[in-house]
Enzyme design. Sequence first.
Site, PDB file in Angstrom:
ATOM      1  N   LYS A  52       0.833  -1.042  -0.065  1.00  0.00           N
ATOM      2  CA  LYS A  52       0.055  -0.006   0.215  1.00  0.00           C
ATOM      3  C   LYS A  52       0.816   1.357  -0.033  1.00  0.00           C
ATOM      4  O   LYS A  52       0.621   2.191  -0.755  1.00  0.00           O
ATOM      5  CB  LYS A  52      -0.873  -0.165   1.230  1.00  0.00           C
ATOM      6  CG  LYS A  52      -2.251  -1.089   1.129  1.00  0.00           C
ATOM      7  CD  LYS A  52      -3.009  -1.383   2.331  1.00  0.00           C
ATOM      8  CE  LYS A  52      -3.940  -2.120   2.263  1.00  0.00           C
ATOM      9  NZ  LYS A  52      -4.715  -2.578   3.505  1.00  0.00           N
ATOM     10  N   GLN A  96      -4.755  -1.782   9.817  1.00  0.00           N
ATOM     11  CA  GLN A  96      -4.654  -2.835   9.083  1.00  0.00           C
ATOM     12  C   GLN A  96      -5.204  -4.009   9.991  1.00  0.00           C
ATOM     13  O   GLN A  96      -4.868  -4.274  11.057  1.00  0.00           O
ATOM     14  CB  GLN A  96      -2.966  -2.913   8.686  1.00  0.00           C
ATOM     15  CG  GLN A  96      -2.780  -4.387   8.086  1.00  0.00           C
ATOM     16  CD  GLN A  96      -3.246  -4.064   6.468  1.00  0.00           C
ATOM     17  OE1 GLN A  96      -3.737  -3.203   5.957  1.00  0.00           O
ATOM     18  NE2 GLN A  96      -3.877  -5.349   5.839  1.00  0.00           N
ATOM     19  N   ASP A 119     -11.271   2.800   4.342  1.00  0.00           N
ATOM     20  CA  ASP A 119     -11.351   1.123   4.120  1.00  0.00           C
ATOM     21  C   ASP A 119     -13.127   1.275   3.838  1.00  0.00           C
ATOM     22  O   ASP A 119     -13.447   0.110   3.661  1.00  0.00           O
ATOM     23  CB  ASP A 119     -11.223   0.403   5.252  1.00  0.00           C
ATOM     24  CG  ASP A 119      -9.644  -0.073   5.110  1.00  0.00           C
ATOM     25  OD1 ASP A 119      -9.435  -0.372   3.979  1.00  0.00           O
ATOM     26  OD2 ASP A 119      -9.026  -0.114   6.192  1.00  0.00           O
TER      27      ASP A 119
HETATM   28  N1  GUN Z   1      -6.439  -6.823   5.944  1.00  0.00           N
HETATM   29  C1  GUN Z   1      -6.936  -7.411   4.716  1.00  0.00           C
HETATM   30  N2  GUN Z   1      -7.555  -6.400   3.839  1.00  0.00           N
HETATM   31  C2  GUN Z   1      -7.588  -5.387   4.360  1.00  0.00           C
HETATM   32  C3  GUN Z   1      -8.202  -4.113   4.033  1.00  0.00           C
HETATM   33  O1  GUN Z   1      -8.816  -4.146   2.726  1.00  0.00           O
HETATM   34  N3  GUN Z   1      -8.035  -3.063   4.920  1.00  0.00           N
HETATM   35  C4  GUN Z   1      -7.613  -3.077   6.129  1.00  0.00           C
HETATM   36  N4  GUN Z   1      -7.634  -2.097   6.964  1.00  0.00           N
HETATM   37  N5  GUN Z   1      -7.086  -4.369   6.468  1.00  0.00           N
HETATM   38  C5  GUN Z   1      -7.325  -5.380   5.803  1.00  0.00           C
END
Ligand code: GUN
Length: 291
Positions: A52, A96, A119
């Site tokens: 990311k 996350q 998100d």
């Molecule tokens: N863990 C796996 N996928 C995601 C996501 O799309 N957002 C977040 N915050 N954590 C994740």
Amino acid sequence: MPTIIDGKKISAEIRQEVKTEVSEIKARGMEPHLAVIIVGSDPGSQVYVRNKHKACEEAGIRSTVIEMPETTTQEQLLAQVEKLNQDKTVHGILVQSPVPKGLSEEKAFESIHPLKDVDCFHPQNVGLLMLGRPRFLPATPAGVIELLVRYNIKISGQYVVIVGRSNIVGKPLAGMLAQKSERGNATVTVCHTGTKGLAYYTKQADIVIAAAGRPGLITGDMLNSNCTVIDVGTNRIPDATKKSGYSLVGDVDFESASKVAANISPVPGGVGLMTIAMLLKNCVMATKLQS
Ligand code: GUN
């Protein structure tokens, strides 16, 4: 041979589009800024967060990664989120998932300011989404729909079977696809690991979306020959032949499914890359919402 739905190609297109939009925003004197909080040392999460961060930098989005130790308390996590809520230079905040045992992910998501919730996990944003008034689109479901749209796969009026009922994928995706909208208007069934006779549903589907977190759950004999299969699974299985010691597999048995389906997305190289691209779009949206 089916058409292979190429998430690498489509996500690169989107990232380029985002990059152009970010330059325009910067020319107006703003700098989109994402802050990612990672708590503990889950190896999968560390890879996601690194990816990311890299994707943000490539798109011209400022990215700050805040690493917190495994021993972080709920109060410390919420205080960190609040600090970012108050920080006017930060437009998007993401905690996350998963967080270490003993911490509430739900409380963390709910503490993020709804305008910074890139998100789309905050109950206010989930509610708006379900009412057909989206502020943000959750990245993975939006990535699935974007793949279908960019491959000209018809959604309206089609029968879609989603296998998986998670808050991150199955539930929001069902709402989005059933919505009376340009990118929805489908007839949707949500199946899951507790569904009796799963193949009965998948066999009738025009589009099967596998998001149950079970390697090999969907096999070719469960599909009809004109269908589209989108594999959202990201399962790590031990693999001694790989340097990392594992390989990434989806929920679909690609070998048998690709002999039957008309269109199929692979793992890796499918939805996974789209998630990051759609997150970048949400960072741009969050910046605009706060300008
Ligand atoms: N863990 C796996 N996928 C995601 C996501 O799309 N957002 C977040 N915050 N954590 C994740």
